[in-house]
Motif scaffolding. Structure first.
Motif, PDB file in Angstrom:
ATOM      1  N   LYS A 139       0.831  -1.213   0.000  1.00 39.72           N
ATOM      2  CA  LYS A 139       0.000   0.000   0.000  1.00 39.72           C
ATOM      3  C   LYS A 139       0.865   1.262   0.000  1.00 39.72           C
ATOM      4  O   LYS A 139       0.586   2.214  -0.731  1.00 39.72           O
ATOM      5  CB  LYS A 139      -0.963  -0.016   1.188  1.00 39.72           C
ATOM      6  CG  LYS A 139      -2.063  -1.061   1.039  1.00 39.72           C
ATOM      7  CD  LYS A 139      -3.134  -0.963   2.091  1.00 39.72           C
ATOM      8  CE  LYS A 139      -2.699  -1.530   3.402  1.00 39.72           C
ATOM      9  NZ  LYS A 139      -3.780  -1.619   4.391  1.00 39.72           N
ATOM     10  N   THR A 140       1.929   1.248   0.775  1.00 39.71           N
ATOM     11  CA  THR A 140       2.843   2.396   0.813  1.00 39.71           C
ATOM     12  C   THR A 140       3.515   2.590  -0.539  1.00 39.71           C
ATOM     13  O   THR A 140       3.672   3.718  -1.015  1.00 39.71           O
ATOM     14  CB  THR A 140       3.906   2.193   1.925  1.00 39.71           C
ATOM     15  OG1 THR A 140       3.230   2.043   3.170  1.00 39.71           O
ATOM     16  CG2 THR A 140       4.865   3.361   1.996  1.00 39.71           C
ATOM     17  N   SER A 141       3.895   1.497  -1.171  1.00 41.78           N
ATOM     18  CA  SER A 141       4.499   1.552  -2.500  1.00 41.78           C
ATOM     19  C   SER A 141       3.535   2.168  -3.505  1.00 41.78           C
ATOM     20  O   SER A 141       3.915   3.016  -4.317  1.00 41.78           O
ATOM     21  CB  SER A 141       4.889   0.139  -2.941  1.00 41.78           C
ATOM     22  OG  SER A 141       5.266   0.123  -4.286  1.00 41.78           O
ATOM     23  N   PHE A 142       2.289   1.743  -3.448  1.00 40.26           N
ATOM     24  CA  PHE A 142       1.266   2.272  -4.347  1.00 40.26           C
ATOM     25  C   PHE A 142       1.127   3.789  -4.163  1.00 40.26           C
ATOM     26  O   PHE A 142       1.107   4.541  -5.138  1.00 40.26           O
ATOM     27  CB  PHE A 142      -0.069   1.574  -4.083  1.00 40.26           C
ATOM     28  CG  PHE A 142      -1.220   2.149  -4.851  1.00 40.26           C
ATOM     29  CD1 PHE A 142      -1.444   1.780  -6.166  1.00 40.26           C
ATOM     30  CD2 PHE A 142      -2.084   3.056  -4.258  1.00 40.26           C
ATOM     31  CE1 PHE A 142      -2.507   2.311  -6.880  1.00 40.26           C
ATOM     32  CE2 PHE A 142      -3.142   3.586  -4.960  1.00 40.26           C
ATOM     33  CZ  PHE A 142      -3.356   3.219  -6.269  1.00 40.26           C
ATOM     34  N   LEU A 143       1.040   4.242  -2.916  1.00 41.86           N
ATOM     35  CA  LEU A 143       0.918   5.681  -2.648  1.00 41.86           C
ATOM     36  C   LEU A 143       2.139   6.438  -3.159  1.00 41.86           C
ATOM     37  O   LEU A 143       2.019   7.536  -3.709  1.00 41.86           O
ATOM     38  CB  LEU A 143       0.725   5.932  -1.148  1.00 41.86           C
ATOM     39  CG  LEU A 143      -0.635   5.528  -0.582  1.00 41.86           C
ATOM     40  CD1 LEU A 143      -0.611   5.580   0.947  1.00 41.86           C
ATOM     41  CD2 LEU A 143      -1.738   6.410  -1.141  1.00 41.86           C
ATOM     42  N   SER A 144       3.303   5.842  -3.014  1.00 40.67           N
ATOM     43  CA  SER A 144       4.539   6.453  -3.508  1.00 40.67           C
ATOM     44  C   SER A 144       4.511   6.598  -5.025  1.00 40.67           C
ATOM     45  O   SER A 144       4.900   7.630  -5.576  1.00 40.67           O
ATOM     46  CB  SER A 144       5.733   5.608  -3.063  1.00 40.67           C
ATOM     47  OG  SER A 144       6.912   6.055  -3.654  1.00 40.67           O
ATOM     48  N   LEU A 145       4.034   5.568  -5.702  1.00 40.29           N
ATOM     49  CA  LEU A 145       3.969   5.600  -7.167  1.00 40.29           C
ATOM     50  C   LEU A 145       2.977   6.648  -7.672  1.00 40.29           C
ATOM     51  O   LEU A 145       3.193   7.249  -8.726  1.00 40.29           O
ATOM     52  CB  LEU A 145       3.586   4.225  -7.717  1.00 40.29           C
ATOM     53  CG  LEU A 145       4.671   3.158  -7.616  1.00 40.29           C
ATOM     54  CD1 LEU A 145       4.090   1.777  -7.912  1.00 40.29           C
ATOM     55  CD2 LEU A 145       5.817   3.477  -8.563  1.00 40.29           C
ATOM     56  N   LEU A 146       1.903   6.879  -6.913  1.00 42.51           N
ATOM     57  CA  LEU A 146       0.908   7.870  -7.323  1.00 42.51           C
ATOM     58  C   LEU A 146       1.500   9.286  -7.419  1.00 42.51           C
ATOM     59  O   LEU A 146       0.959  10.129  -8.122  1.00 42.51           O
ATOM     60  CB  LEU A 146      -0.266   7.900  -6.339  1.00 42.51           C
ATOM     61  CG  LEU A 146      -1.389   6.917  -6.572  1.00 42.51           C
ATOM     62  CD1 LEU A 146      -2.448   7.058  -5.485  1.00 42.51           C
ATOM     63  CD2 LEU A 146      -2.020   7.084  -7.939  1.00 42.51           C
ATOM     64  N   LYS A 147       2.602   9.507  -6.741  1.00 39.39           N
ATOM     65  CA  LYS A 147       3.242  10.833  -6.791  1.00 39.39           C
ATOM     66  C   LYS A 147       3.845  11.116  -8.162  1.00 39.39           C
ATOM     67  O   LYS A 147       3.983  12.271  -8.544  1.00 39.39           O
ATOM     68  CB  LYS A 147       4.318  10.935  -5.714  1.00 39.39           C
ATOM     69  CG  LYS A 147       3.751  10.930  -4.312  1.00 39.39           C
ATOM     70  CD  LYS A 147       4.849  10.925  -3.271  1.00 39.39           C
ATOM     71  CE  LYS A 147       4.242  10.802  -1.881  1.00 39.39           C
ATOM     72  NZ  LYS A 147       5.266  10.657  -0.848  1.00 39.39           N
ATOM     73  N   SER A 148       4.183  10.057  -8.899  1.00 37.48           N
ATOM     74  CA  SER A 148       4.852  10.274 -10.185  1.00 37.48           C
ATOM     75  C   SER A 148       4.156   9.611 -11.378  1.00 37.48           C
ATOM     76  O   SER A 148       4.506   9.887 -12.521  1.00 37.48           O
ATOM     77  CB  SER A 148       6.294   9.779 -10.107  1.00 37.48           C
ATOM     78  OG  SER A 148       6.328   8.407  -9.781  1.00 37.48           O
ATOM     79  N   ILE A 149       3.194   8.732 -11.113  1.00 38.50           N
ATOM     80  CA  ILE A 149       2.516   8.011 -12.191  1.00 38.50           C
ATOM     81  C   ILE A 149       1.011   8.180 -12.022  1.00 38.50           C
ATOM     82  O   ILE A 149       0.483   8.056 -10.913  1.00 38.50           O
ATOM     83  CB  ILE A 149       2.868   6.500 -12.163  1.00 38.50           C
ATOM     84  CG1 ILE A 149       4.379   6.279 -12.269  1.00 38.50           C
ATOM     85  CG2 ILE A 149       2.144   5.756 -13.273  1.00 38.50           C
ATOM     86  CD1 ILE A 149       4.808   4.831 -12.096  1.00 38.50           C
ATOM     87  N   SER A 150       0.325   8.421 -13.116  1.00 36.00           N
ATOM     88  CA  SER A 150      -1.132   8.516 -13.091  1.00 36.00           C
ATOM     89  C   SER A 150      -1.723   7.150 -12.739  1.00 36.00           C
ATOM     90  O   SER A 150      -1.233   6.112 -13.203  1.00 36.00           O
ATOM     91  CB  SER A 150      -1.630   8.982 -14.457  1.00 36.00           C
ATOM     92  OG  SER A 150      -3.024   9.017 -14.491  1.00 36.00           O
ATOM     93  N   TYR A 151      -2.776   7.144 -11.941  1.00 37.56           N
ATOM     94  CA  TYR A 151      -3.387   5.905 -11.466  1.00 37.56           C
ATOM     95  C   TYR A 151      -3.612   4.860 -12.563  1.00 37.56           C
ATOM     96  O   TYR A 151      -3.218   3.698 -12.389  1.00 37.56           O
ATOM     97  CB  TYR A 151      -4.696   6.206 -10.722  1.00 37.56           C
ATOM     98  CG  TYR A 151      -5.475   4.972 -10.375  1.00 37.56           C
ATOM     99  CD1 TYR A 151      -5.003   4.060  -9.437  1.00 37.56           C
ATOM    100  CD2 TYR A 151      -6.690   4.695 -11.001  1.00 37.56           C
ATOM    101  CE1 TYR A 151      -5.710   2.912  -9.126  1.00 37.56           C
ATOM    102  CE2 TYR A 151      -7.405   3.545 -10.694  1.00 37.56           C
ATOM    103  CZ  TYR A 151      -6.914   2.658  -9.759  1.00 37.56           C
ATOM    104  OH  TYR A 151      -7.610   1.521  -9.461  1.00 37.56           O
TER     105      TYR A 151
END
Length: 191
Positions: free
Chosen positions: A19-31
């Motif tokens: 879940k933390t990884s997913f939130l981190s990715l949202l900072k640079s990649i569109s959902y």
């Protein structure tokens, strides 16, 4: 249909890492562009570990939103003096998100708006155990709170408290109006 998954302590930790990884990715990649491979690589977990906990990226988002709802209900802000508990729950979600910066990224992508609103509304309705036309009031209220939250995410606490107070006042009047109308209808239908 989602199957129930057993989770041990290590499994719970892996789930949180994902879940933390997913939130981190949202900072640079569109959902819509986030893949299971992206999440696994960023979390340093295997695909099989991912699938032990989630069915897909959408499932990770749903788990995060459900966590926000449940944690906000447990926060000290969820017990407020206002008359309608449902109203307090919605306000506590907004307060919780404002105070937990790790979740701010969810509110920066317009594409997530409908999913967030739908998930929170479903959680709220399940928590209330009432399904009626009030669902439309929840939808309206959630959409308004969501917009205000996005607009004033980083505003001062004083500004936020003023806005929140105004929203609570107006929505309490609306909820009271809807519920009193329902009560009046029940009285009329029993005559």
């Amino acid at each position: 249909m989602k199957q129930e998954r057993k989770t041990c302590r290590r499994g719970s930790i892996t789930k949180e890492i994902i879940k933390t990884s997913f939130l981190s990715l949202l900072k640079s990649i569109s959902y819509p562009n986030i893949t299971i491979t992206d999440v696994c690589k960023n979390a340093a977990v295997s695909r099989s570990s991912f699938y032990l906990h989630f069915d897909g990226v959408h499932d990770v988002l749903d788990a995060i939103l459900t966590d926000i709802f449940l944690q906000s209900c447990e926060s000290p802000f969820s017990s407020c003096p206002h008359t309608k508990k449902a109203n307090c729950e919605i306000v506590s979600i907004c307060q919780f998100v404002r105070r937990h910066k790790e979740y701010h990224v969810l509110f920066t992508q317009e594409i997530l708006t409908e999913t967030i609103l739908e998930t929170f509304a479903n959680c709220m309705i399940q928590a209330c155990k009432k399904r009626s036309q009030i669902h439309h009031v929840f939808d309206f209220y959630f959409a308004g709170c969501f917009y205000i939250l996005k607009k004033y995410l980083t505003a001062s606490d004083a500004t936020w408290e003023k806005i929140q107070s105004d929203i609570i006042k107006v929505t309490n009047e609306t909820f009271n109006s809807v519920w009193s109308t329902d009560d009046e209808r029940k009285k009329v239908s029993t005559l």
